[in-house]
Design a protein around this motif. Structure first.
Motif, PDB file in Angstrom:
ATOM      1  N   VAL A  46      38.671  53.131  26.187  1.00  0.00           N
ATOM      2  CA  VAL A  46      39.945  52.494  26.516  1.00  0.00           C
ATOM      3  C   VAL A  46      40.056  52.244  28.024  1.00  0.00           C
ATOM      4  O   VAL A  46      39.853  53.150  28.834  1.00  0.00           O
ATOM      5  N   ASN A  47      40.336  50.985  28.395  1.00  0.00           N
ATOM      6  CA  ASN A  47      40.509  50.543  29.785  1.00  0.00           C
ATOM      7  C   ASN A  47      39.270  50.744  30.659  1.00  0.00           C
ATOM      8  O   ASN A  47      39.363  50.712  31.888  1.00  0.00           O
ATOM      9  N   LYS A  48      38.124  50.939  30.031  1.00  0.00           N
ATOM     10  CA  LYS A  48      36.904  51.172  30.802  1.00  0.00           C
ATOM     11  C   LYS A  48      35.992  49.941  30.847  1.00  0.00           C
ATOM     12  O   LYS A  48      35.375  49.678  31.880  1.00  0.00           O
ATOM     13  N   LEU A  49      35.902  49.222  29.763  1.00  0.00           N
ATOM     14  CA  LEU A  49      34.985  48.082  29.691  1.00  0.00           C
ATOM     15  C   LEU A  49      35.678  46.818  30.167  1.00  0.00           C
ATOM     16  O   LEU A  49      35.843  45.843  29.438  1.00  0.00           O
ATOM     17  N   GLU A  50      36.073  46.840  31.427  1.00  0.00           N
ATOM     18  CA  GLU A  50      36.745  45.712  32.061  1.00  0.00           C
ATOM     19  C   GLU A  50      35.829  45.122  33.127  1.00  0.00           C
ATOM     20  O   GLU A  50      35.067  45.840  33.776  1.00  0.00           O
ATOM     21  N   LEU A  51      35.944  43.824  33.308  1.00  0.00           N
ATOM     22  CA  LEU A  51      35.091  43.112  34.258  1.00  0.00           C
ATOM     23  C   LEU A  51      35.105  43.775  35.632  1.00  0.00           C
ATOM     24  O   LEU A  51      36.162  44.167  36.127  1.00  0.00           O
ATOM     25  N   PHE A  52      33.944  43.917  36.235  1.00  0.00           N
ATOM     26  CA  PHE A  52      33.617  44.474  37.554  1.00  0.00           C
ATOM     27  C   PHE A  52      34.025  45.928  37.764  1.00  0.00           C
ATOM     28  O   PHE A  52      34.065  46.421  38.897  1.00  0.00           O
ATOM     29  N   SER A  53      34.318  46.670  36.685  1.00  0.00           N
ATOM     30  CA  SER A  53      34.562  48.115  36.819  1.00  0.00           C
ATOM     31  C   SER A  53      33.243  48.835  37.097  1.00  0.00           C
ATOM     32  O   SER A  53      32.187  48.454  36.583  1.00  0.00           O
ATOM     33  N   LEU A  54      33.308  49.895  37.893  1.00  0.00           N
ATOM     34  CA  LEU A  54      32.160  50.751  38.171  1.00  0.00           C
ATOM     35  C   LEU A  54      32.199  51.937  37.204  1.00  0.00           C
ATOM     36  O   LEU A  54      33.194  52.666  37.148  1.00  0.00           O
ATOM     37  N   LEU A  75      34.899  56.020  33.834  1.00  0.00           N
ATOM     38  CA  LEU A  75      35.398  55.059  34.812  1.00  0.00           C
ATOM     39  C   LEU A  75      35.419  55.693  36.197  1.00  0.00           C
ATOM     40  O   LEU A  75      36.177  56.627  36.450  1.00  0.00           O
ATOM     41  N   LEU A  76      34.572  55.173  37.091  1.00  0.00           N
ATOM     42  CA  LEU A  76      34.503  55.702  38.454  1.00  0.00           C
ATOM     43  C   LEU A  76      35.405  54.937  39.411  1.00  0.00           C
ATOM     44  O   LEU A  76      36.022  55.529  40.299  1.00  0.00           O
ATOM     45  N   ASN A  77      35.472  53.619  39.242  1.00  0.00           N
ATOM     46  CA  ASN A  77      36.335  52.803  40.098  1.00  0.00           C
ATOM     47  C   ASN A  77      36.677  51.513  39.368  1.00  0.00           C
ATOM     48  O   ASN A  77      35.808  50.667  39.159  1.00  0.00           O
ATOM     49  N   PRO A  78      37.936  51.328  38.975  1.00  0.00           N
ATOM     50  CA  PRO A  78      38.340  50.091  38.302  1.00  0.00           C
ATOM     51  C   PRO A  78      38.721  48.982  39.277  1.00  0.00           C
ATOM     52  O   PRO A  78      39.054  47.878  38.859  1.00  0.00           O
ATOM     53  N   PHE A  79      38.680  49.283  40.583  1.00  0.00           N
ATOM     54  CA  PHE A  79      39.089  48.330  41.628  1.00  0.00           C
ATOM     55  C   PHE A  79      40.465  47.730  41.293  1.00  0.00           C
ATOM     56  O   PHE A  79      40.596  46.510  41.124  1.00  0.00           O
ATOM     57  N   PRO A  80      41.501  48.553  41.207  1.00  0.00           N
ATOM     58  CA  PRO A  80      42.813  48.068  40.757  1.00  0.00           C
ATOM     59  C   PRO A  80      43.403  46.968  41.631  1.00  0.00           C
ATOM     60  O   PRO A  80      44.094  46.077  41.117  1.00  0.00           O
ATOM     61  N   ARG A  81      43.144  47.013  42.923  1.00  0.00           N
ATOM     62  CA  ARG A  81      43.723  45.980  43.803  1.00  0.00           C
ATOM     63  C   ARG A  81      43.178  44.593  43.479  1.00  0.00           C
ATOM     64  O   ARG A  81      43.864  43.587  43.696  1.00  0.00           O
ATOM     65  N   LEU A  82      41.954  44.533  42.973  1.00  0.00           N
ATOM     66  CA  LEU A  82      41.381  43.236  42.614  1.00  0.00           C
ATOM     67  C   LEU A  82      42.088  42.641  41.403  1.00  0.00           C
ATOM     68  O   LEU A  82      42.051  41.421  41.195  1.00  0.00           O
ATOM     69  N   ARG A  83      42.727  43.481  40.616  1.00  0.00           N
ATOM     70  CA  ARG A  83      43.419  43.016  39.409  1.00  0.00           C
ATOM     71  C   ARG A  83      44.877  42.652  39.687  1.00  0.00           C
ATOM     72  O   ARG A  83      45.579  42.159  38.810  1.00  0.00           O
TER      73      ARG A  83
END
Length: 248
Positions: A46-54, A75-83
Motif C-alpha cells: 500500500v502506497n509503496k509502488l508509486e512512480l519514482f519512490s525509493l 518505502l525508504l523515500n516517497p519524495f512527497p514534495r515532488l507529488r
C-alpha cells in the motif's frame, strides 16, 4: 530470495489484483517484476509502488511466469514534495522515463542509479532548479551510457566560436556542424545552438554533481538545451519520450 535498492520507473495494472512494476536497482539494473495482489494489498504494497519512490525490495523468480515475483517492499523515500508540485512531478517522471527507455534489463550501473537518486533529491528541494536539474541529469546520463554529444567544435573544420558563424547539432553524426561546413554536411541537422548554450552543456558534461548550482542557464539557453535533448532522445531511441510533452 534476492534484495536490493530500487527506484520505481513504471507501474501497470495486471489482471484484477496484480501489478507489473519496472524498477531500476542499484544491484541488478532495470528489472521487471509482478506484485501479486498489489491492487488489493492492505499492508505489503500500500502506497509503496508509486512512480519514482525509493524502495528496499525482496524478490524471487516466479514458478509460473517469466516475471520475477516482488515479495516485499519497504518505502525508504516517497519524495512527497515532488507529488505536491505539478512541474516537479513531471520532471521526476521524465527522469524515470528516460532511464526506462535508455537502459536494458539486467544491465547494472551503480553510477546511473546514484545519479537518478541524486536528481530526484535535488528536484525535491524547495529551491531546486527544475530545468537545470533535468539538463544536468540528461547530459550525465548520456555520458554514463556512452552517448556523449561532441560539443568540442565543428565535426568538419574543428573550430568553435568564430565570429558570425552559426552552429547546429547533427543528431545523425552526434556533434556540431558550423554554417561554413553545413552546405556540404550530411545527416539530420537540428535547430541552431548559441555559443552560450554549447558552452553551458560542455560545462555540464565535465562538472561534478555537487557543483550544479554554479551552472546558470538563461531562458533562451534552457529552451535550446531542452529542444536539443528531446530531439536527441527521439532520434536515438526511435520513439517519443512522453513526459517531454508535459514539461513547461
Amino acid at each position: 530470495m534476492q534484495q536490493g535498492l530500487a527506484i520505481v520507473l513504471q507501474v501497470k495494472d495486471h489482471g484484477d489484483s496484480d501489478k507489473i512494476v519496472t524498477l531500476y536497482t542499484l544491484e541488478y539494473g532495470k528489472i521487471v517484476l509482478i506484485a501479486k495482489g498489489a491492487k488489493r494489498s492492505k499492508k505489503r504494497f500500500v502506497n509503496k509502488l508509486e512512480l519514482f519512490s525509493l524502495l528496499a525490495i525482496h524478490f524471487a523468480p516466479s514458478r509460473h511466469s517469466s516475471l520475477m515475483r516482488l515479495d516485499q517492499a519497504e518505502l525508504l523515500n516517497p519524495f512527497p514534495r515532488l507529488r505536491e508540485n505539478y512541474e516537479r512531478y513531471i520532471a521526476a517522471s521524465l527522469l524515470c522515463e528516460l532511464v526506462l527507455h535508455w537502459t536494458r534489463e539486467h544491465d547494472c550501473d551503480e553510477e546511473l542509479f546514484r545519479l537518478l537518486v541524486w536528481a530526484l533529491e535535488g528536484l525535491a528541494l524547495a529551491g531546486g532548479a527544475v530545468n537545470r536539474t533535468i539538463i544536468f541529469f540528461h547530459v550525465k546520463m548520456l555520458d554514463i551510457l556512452g552517448y556523449r554529444p561532441d560539443l568540442t567544435g565543428c565535426l568538419d573544420c574543428g573550430l568553435l566560436g568564430a565570429p558570425g558563424i552559426v552552429y547546429r547539432f547533427s543528431t545523425m553524426r552526434n556533434g556540431l556542424v558550423c554554417s561554413r561546413c553545413e552546405p556540404q554536411a550530411t545527416g539530420n541537422i537540428s535547430q541552431p545552438l548559441s555559443i552560450q548554450t554549447i558552452q553551458l552543456l560542455r560545462r555540464a558534461q565535465d562538472m561534478e554533481q555537487g557543483k550544479l548550482e554554479r551552472l546558470h542557464f538563461s531562458p533562451a539557453a534552457t529552451r535550446e538545451a531542452v529542444a536539443l535533448l528531446k530531439r536527441y532522445d527521439n532520434h536515438l531511441l526511435q520513439r517519443e519520450v512522453q513526459s517531454w510533452s508535459f514539461l513547461g
